[in-house]
Each structure stands twice: as structure tokens, then as C-alpha cells.
Scaffold this motif. Structure first.
Motif, PDB file in Angstrom:
ATOM      1  N   GLU A 198       0.874  -1.174   0.000  1.00 33.19           N
ATOM      2  CA  GLU A 198       0.000   0.000   0.000  1.00 33.19           C
ATOM      3  C   GLU A 198       0.908   1.219   0.000  1.00 33.19           C
ATOM      4  N   VAL A 199       0.487   2.272  -0.674  1.00 28.63           N
ATOM      5  CA  VAL A 199       1.304   3.483  -0.695  1.00 28.63           C
ATOM      6  C   VAL A 199       0.587   4.547   0.140  1.00 28.63           C
ATOM      7  N   ILE A 200       1.329   5.174   1.026  1.00 30.69           N
ATOM      8  CA  ILE A 200       0.735   6.186   1.907  1.00 30.69           C
ATOM      9  C   ILE A 200       1.132   7.572   1.427  1.00 30.69           C
ATOM     10  N   ASN A 201       0.145   8.456   1.438  1.00 24.85           N
ATOM     11  CA  ASN A 201       0.319   9.800   0.898  1.00 24.85           C
ATOM     12  C   ASN A 201       1.124  10.668   1.872  1.00 24.85           C
ATOM     13  N   VAL A 202       2.412  10.808   1.615  1.00 20.29           N
ATOM     14  CA  VAL A 202       3.315  11.516   2.534  1.00 20.29           C
ATOM     15  C   VAL A 202       2.869  12.969   2.702  1.00 20.29           C
ATOM     16  N   THR A 203       2.599  13.649   1.602  1.00 19.90           N
ATOM     17  CA  THR A 203       2.227  15.069   1.654  1.00 19.90           C
ATOM     18  C   THR A 203       0.959  15.280   2.478  1.00 19.90           C
ATOM     19  N   ALA A 204      -0.050  14.447   2.238  1.00 22.22           N
ATOM     20  CA  ALA A 204      -1.342  14.635   2.913  1.00 22.22           C
ATOM     21  C   ALA A 204      -1.248  14.299   4.396  1.00 22.22           C
ATOM     22  N   VAL A 205      -0.570  13.197   4.734  1.00 24.22           N
ATOM     23  CA  VAL A 205      -0.449  12.835   6.157  1.00 24.22           C
ATOM     24  C   VAL A 205       0.402  13.878   6.885  1.00 24.22           C
ATOM     25  N   ALA A 206       1.441  14.398   6.209  1.00 26.92           N
ATOM     26  CA  ALA A 206       2.293  15.418   6.833  1.00 26.92           C
ATOM     27  C   ALA A 206       1.473  16.672   7.143  1.00 26.92           C
ATOM     28  N   GLN A 207       0.599  17.033   6.234  1.00 32.72           N
ATOM     29  CA  GLN A 207      -0.228  18.220   6.441  1.00 32.72           C
ATOM     30  C   GLN A 207      -1.109  18.051   7.689  1.00 32.72           C
ATOM     31  N   ILE A 208      -1.711  16.860   7.807  1.00 32.56           N
ATOM     32  CA  ILE A 208      -2.585  16.579   8.958  1.00 32.56           C
ATOM     33  C   ILE A 208      -1.766  16.594  10.251  1.00 32.56           C
ATOM     34  N   ALA A 209      -0.592  15.962  10.216  1.00 24.56           N
ATOM     35  CA  ALA A 209       0.242  15.864  11.427  1.00 24.56           C
ATOM     36  C   ALA A 209       0.764  17.234  11.846  1.00 24.56           C
ATOM     37  N   HIS A 210       1.170  18.015  10.861  1.00 23.33           N
ATOM     38  CA  HIS A 210       1.764  19.315  11.188  1.00 23.33           C
ATOM     39  C   HIS A 210       0.754  20.279  11.795  1.00 23.33           C
ATOM     40  N   GLU A 211      -0.545  20.056  11.515  1.00 21.89           N
ATOM     41  CA  GLU A 211      -1.581  20.904  12.128  1.00 21.89           C
ATOM     42  C   GLU A 211      -1.571  20.807  13.641  1.00 21.89           C
ATOM     43  N   GLY A 234       1.248  19.857  15.233  1.00 24.33           N
ATOM     44  CA  GLY A 234       2.651  19.976  15.629  1.00 24.33           C
ATOM     45  C   GLY A 234       3.382  18.656  15.800  1.00 24.33           C
ATOM     46  N   ALA A 235       2.818  17.574  15.214  1.00 27.55           N
ATOM     47  CA  ALA A 235       3.479  16.265  15.339  1.00 27.55           C
ATOM     48  C   ALA A 235       4.563  16.108  14.271  1.00 27.55           C
ATOM     49  N   LEU A 236       5.628  15.383  14.624  1.00 33.14           N
ATOM     50  CA  LEU A 236       6.685  15.085  13.654  1.00 33.14           C
ATOM     51  C   LEU A 236       6.261  13.903  12.787  1.00 33.14           C
ATOM     52  N   VAL A 237       6.627  13.963  11.519  1.00 40.23           N
ATOM     53  CA  VAL A 237       6.274  12.904  10.574  1.00 40.23           C
ATOM     54  C   VAL A 237       7.492  12.001  10.378  1.00 40.23           C
ATOM     55  N   VAL A 238       7.364  10.771  10.858  1.00 47.85           N
ATOM     56  CA  VAL A 238       8.476   9.812  10.808  1.00 47.85           C
ATOM     57  C   VAL A 238       8.128   8.735   9.786  1.00 47.85           C
ATOM     58  N   VAL A 239       8.954   8.622   8.745  1.00 48.38           N
ATOM     59  CA  VAL A 239       8.625   7.721   7.647  1.00 48.38           C
ATOM     60  C   VAL A 239       9.679   6.626   7.517  1.00 48.38           C
ATOM     61  N   ASP A 240       9.235   5.378   7.587  1.00 50.20           N
ATOM     62  CA  ASP A 240      10.103   4.239   7.266  1.00 50.20           C
ATOM     63  C   ASP A 240       9.992   4.059   5.753  1.00 50.20           C
ATOM     64  N   ASN A 241      11.105   4.350   5.071  1.00 48.72           N
ATOM     65  CA  ASN A 241      11.048   4.544   3.621  1.00 48.72           C
ATOM     66  C   ASN A 241      11.669   3.393   2.821  1.00 48.72           C
ATOM     67  N   VAL A 242      11.859   2.243   3.462  1.00 52.51           N
ATOM     68  CA  VAL A 242      12.605   1.141   2.840  1.00 52.51           C
ATOM     69  C   VAL A 242      12.042   0.741   1.476  1.00 52.51           C
ATOM     70  N   GLN A 265       8.562  16.129   0.368  1.00 52.61           N
ATOM     71  CA  GLN A 265       7.110  15.996   0.410  1.00 52.61           C
ATOM     72  C   GLN A 265       6.519  16.203   1.807  1.00 52.61           C
ATOM     73  N   GLY A 266       7.367  16.496   2.799  1.00 55.23           N
ATOM     74  CA  GLY A 266       6.813  16.852   4.107  1.00 55.23           C
ATOM     75  C   GLY A 266       7.259  15.992   5.281  1.00 55.23           C
ATOM     76  N   ALA A 267       8.017  14.921   5.030  1.00 54.41           N
ATOM     77  CA  ALA A 267       8.492  14.103   6.153  1.00 54.41           C
ATOM     78  C   ALA A 267       9.526  14.889   6.956  1.00 54.41           C
ATOM     79  N   ASP A 268       9.475  14.728   8.279  1.00 53.42           N
ATOM     80  CA  ASP A 268      10.477  15.379   9.131  1.00 53.42           C
ATOM     81  C   ASP A 268      11.658  14.450   9.392  1.00 53.42           C
ATOM     82  N   VAL A 269      11.357  13.171   9.518  1.00 55.56           N
ATOM     83  CA  VAL A 269      12.388  12.180   9.816  1.00 55.56           C
ATOM     84  C   VAL A 269      12.199  11.004   8.859  1.00 55.56           C
ATOM     85  N   VAL A 270      13.265  10.639   8.157  1.00 55.44           N
ATOM     86  CA  VAL A 270      13.185   9.511   7.228  1.00 55.44           C
ATOM     87  C   VAL A 270      14.151   8.427   7.696  1.00 55.44           C
TER      88      VAL A 270
END
Ligand SMILES: *Cc1c(COP(=O)(O)O)cnc(C)c1O
Length: 395
Positions: free
Chosen positions: A161-174, A176-184, A196-201
Motif C-alpha cells: 500500500e502506498v501512503i500519501n506523505v504530503t497529505a499525512v504530513a499536512q494533517i500531522a503538522h496541524e 505539531g506532530a513530527l512525521v516519521v517515515v520508514d522509507n525502505v 514531500q513533508g516528512a520530518d524524519v526519514v
């Protein structure tokens, strides 16, 4: 260096030469560093300059070369290399969270990531809410004022499944949460998660970065503030740093990763296309196929590149899947991915064995599901091998 293109950064980024001016990067197999004087030792413990080191658990020149090279590739301010992908995931999360914090995570996760979120963080008073990562309304509904981080695999294992990094980052940043993406699975070659909005990759370097199944490693990428201010103090005192030898393997892996991963992805697409209407299969999942549930998002987020892994669901369940695996002659049965050798895995009985039947069902990990990591072998040979093994599975 900052205006070099990716391929150039992968070959030259981060290089530090010793007094011998070696061409290929040196392995500094040393745990410590000599100070000229006691005063110098004192000064270094107060402030360590960019070419100064104290102790390999804190940093090492070979490890620093790897960190700088991958940070340049990823467009991140900084990076910290870890002993394994799991040291990277646990270090990133544990270093930023404390009791009373809340995390929202996608539920389709690598088994050990799920264990950290479900069984470890919760022990220390961190609350975790799991959501369907593809459901943006669910992400939004799960956010709380104390949500400090969201965590997800940008392409999930094993159902891709592919998760929308930009959209989830927008929701999280509202909130003030950090966006942590496991990008393997998205791979450092195709993903632009930071842009695209991830804070930590996070990467398990064990996979495509080594790419030849030799060594364990991981890396966390982010802002200088996060890497040096939050993560490094945690990692250097808890001991999950990368060994200089493994850093050298990963550094050399980066030199060829672009070529390897592009060739593997091209092969994966050809195999997925050849298999997609196969009568022995209930499903062929590959994010690069036009038939993938999130093909439009794959176009936008990954320039249409589906990565190096595909999953097939055999009619006939576990029995057919086992017959198929046992009949393969080129691909080996194992559980790594991103390797030069093609690797086939039966998630339900191995990597995801620990999950309950209900969880497996929810995640689409059916008894017939086989994950296939496409290697660097000849594409036509792989298609022939898979086709023959599918026939054997039906007999
Ligand atoms: C392999 C993997 C990890 C763990 O990496 P190790 O190097 O094995 O510790 C974490 N997340 C994902 C998505 C992986 O595939």
C-alpha cells in the motif's frame, strides 16, 4: 556539491581523504582517537569539530562519510547511521517521545516496527493509535493535542500500500506532530519524502543500500536540530551506532544504488505485467502497475516507480504458495529484500507469523501471499522461473 545531481552525489558525496589521498574511501577500524595533549582532549569533549572524533560510538570518519553521502542524496540536513534498521526506528521514536505523548501509526507495518509501537513504547507511558494508513480521514480523526509523532511505512510490507506523505504530513503538522517515515520499500532512489513533508526519514541500509545481503545497518535522516539535538545524544549513550566496517559496505553500496534499484524496478514491472492476468493468481500487487489501487498517488509521489518488490497471491492458499516457493530455481527462499539475488518470502508463516489471523486478514496477508524481491538476474530468466514454479504449484 549541493548543485550536483543524485548520481554524482552518490559517487562523491561525503568523501574524506586521509593524508594518503586514497581514491576509494578508507575504513577507519578504530574505536578511539588520540589527542595530542590533555588540553586538546578537554577541548574536544566540550566541542567536537567536523573532522574531530572522540569514540566510535559517538562517530567515526567512515561512518561520517556514509552519513554525509546519504544526507546529500536525500536532501536532508543531517543523518545518523545505526547498527540496523531497527536501531534506527527505535532510536528515532524513543529519543523524541516521553510518557504522556501520543503517536498515530499506520497499522500495516514491518513486524519489529509493530512490536516497538505496540509492546515497547506503551510500556513507558506512550499511547499509540493505529489507523488504516491509506485512510486520510482516519489519520485526521486520530490526532490529539498531545500527538507528538506519526509513523508509517511509505510503501507497506508485504501488501505494498502506498501512503500519501504530503497529505499525512499536512494533517500531522496541524497539531505539531513530527512525521516519521520508514522509507525502505519506496527506496532512497525513488522517494522524495523530505521534500514531500516528512520530518524524519528512516532506512534499513541492510536492504537496497547494501544491496548485496552482506551487512546490517540503518540510518535516520532529518534536520540538524533533530539529528544532533535529539537523536545523537540518545544513540551515543545507548550504543546503537553503526560499525565502521558496515559503514564502508554501505558507502560503497550507495555508489551503485541508483543503477541497481532502477534495474530491479524495471524488472519488477516487467514481471508484474507478465503475471497480472495469470490464471493461478488471485492478485498481483505491484505499485508500478496501472491496476494498483493507488496508481495515481504512485505517479505523484514516486514518479510512477513501483519499487523492487511485488506480491502475488496464489489461488490454492498456503499449499500452493509452498509448492511455488519450493519449485523456484533462481529466487531463494529467505526474508531479506533489495538484494542482487531474487528472494521469495511467505509472510503469513515467517515475517508476519506472530500476527493473529484477524490481523493478517485485516492487512491482506492471505495464506497464498508470496512477497517477491526482484534481484539483478536477467528478467526473462526470472519470468520463466516464476511461470514454471506457478505451473508446479497447480499440480
Ligand atoms: C528490514 C526492515 C526494517 C528493519 O531493518 P533491519 O536492518 O533488519 O533492522 C524496518 N523496516 C522495514 C520496512 C524493513 O523492511
Amino acid at each position: 556539491m549541493s548543485d550536483w545531481n543524485k548520481r554524482t552525489k552518490l559517487v562523491h558525496g561525503g568523501t574524506r581523504r586521509s593524508q594518503y589521498n586514497e581514491v576509494s574511501e578508507a575504513i577507519f577500524l578504530t574505536q578511539g582517537f588520540v589527542y595530542e595533549t590533555a588540553e586538546q582532549a578537554e577541548a574536544r569533549f566540550i566541542e567536537t569539530g567536523p573532522d574531530e572524533f572522540i569514540y566510535a560510538r559517538y562517530g567515526n570518519p567512515t561512518v561520517a562519510m556514509f552519513e554525509e553521502r546519504i544526507a546529500a542524496l536525500e536532501g536532508a540536513e543531517d543523518a545518523f547511521a545505526t547498527a540496523s534498521g531497527m536501531a534506527a526506528v527505535s532510536g528515532a521514536l524513543t529519543s523524541m517521545l516521553q510518557a504522556g505523548d501520543h503517536v498515530v501509526s499506520a497499522k500495516a507495518l514491518f513486524g519489529s516496527c509493530l512490536y516497538i509501537l505496540e509492546n515497547i513504547l506503551t510500556r513507558y507511558g506512550v499511547e499509540v493509535t493505529f489507523v488504516d494508513g491509506t485512510d486520510l480521514a482516519a489519520w485526521k480523526a486520530a490526532m490529539r493535542p498531545n500527538t507528538k509523532a506519526v509513523f508509517f511505512e511509505s510503501m507497506s510490507n508485504p501488501t505494498l500500500e502506498v501512503i500519501n506523505v504530503t497529505a499525512v504530513a499536512q494533517i500531522a503538522h496541524e497539531v505539531g506532530a513530527l512525521v516519521v517515515v520508514d522509507n525502505v520499500f519506496s527506496t532512497p532512489v525513488f522517494s522524495r519524502a523530505i521534500e514531500q513533508g516528512a520530518d524524519v526519514v528512516i532506512y534499513s541500509a541492510t536492504k537496497h543500500i547494501d544491496g548485496q545481503g552482506r551487512a546490517l545497518g540503518g540510518v535516520v535522516l532529518g534536520t540538524k536540530d533533530f539529528i544532533r539535538g535529539t537523536l545523537e545524544p540518545y544513540m551515543k549513550h545507548t550504543g546503537g551506532s553503526m560499525s565502521p566496517f558496515n559503514a564502508w559496505v554501505m558507502l560503497k553500496g550507495l555508489e551503485t544504488i541508483d543503477l541497481r534499484v532502477r534495474a530491479q524496478a524495471e524488472s519488477a514491472l516487467a514481471i508484474a505485467e507478465a503475471l497480472q492476468d495469470h490464471p493461478a493468481l488471485a492478485r498481483t500487487i505491484y505499485p508500478g502497475l496501472a491496476s494498483h489501487a493507488q496508481a495515481a498517488l504512485v505517479q505523484k509521489q514516486l514518479d510512477g516507480k513501483g519499487g523492487t518488490v511485488l506480491s502475488i497471491d496464489l489461488k490454492g492458499g498456503r499449499e500452493a504458495a509452498f509448492k511455488f516457493l519450493n519449485a523456484l530455481e533462481i529466487a531463494v527462499i529467505s526474508n531479506n529484500l533489495g538484494d542482487a539475488k531474487s528472494i521469495a518470502t511467505h509472510p503469513a508463516t515467517t515475517t508476519h507469523q506472530r500476527l493473529s489471523d484477524v490481523q493478517k486478514d485485516e492487512l491482506g496477508i492471505t495464506p497464498g501471499l508470496v512477497r517477491f524481491s526482484v534481484g539483478l538476474e536477467d528478467t526473462q530468466d526470472l519470468i520463466a522461473d516464476i511461470s514454471r514454479a506457478l505451473e508446479a504449484a497447480q499440480s
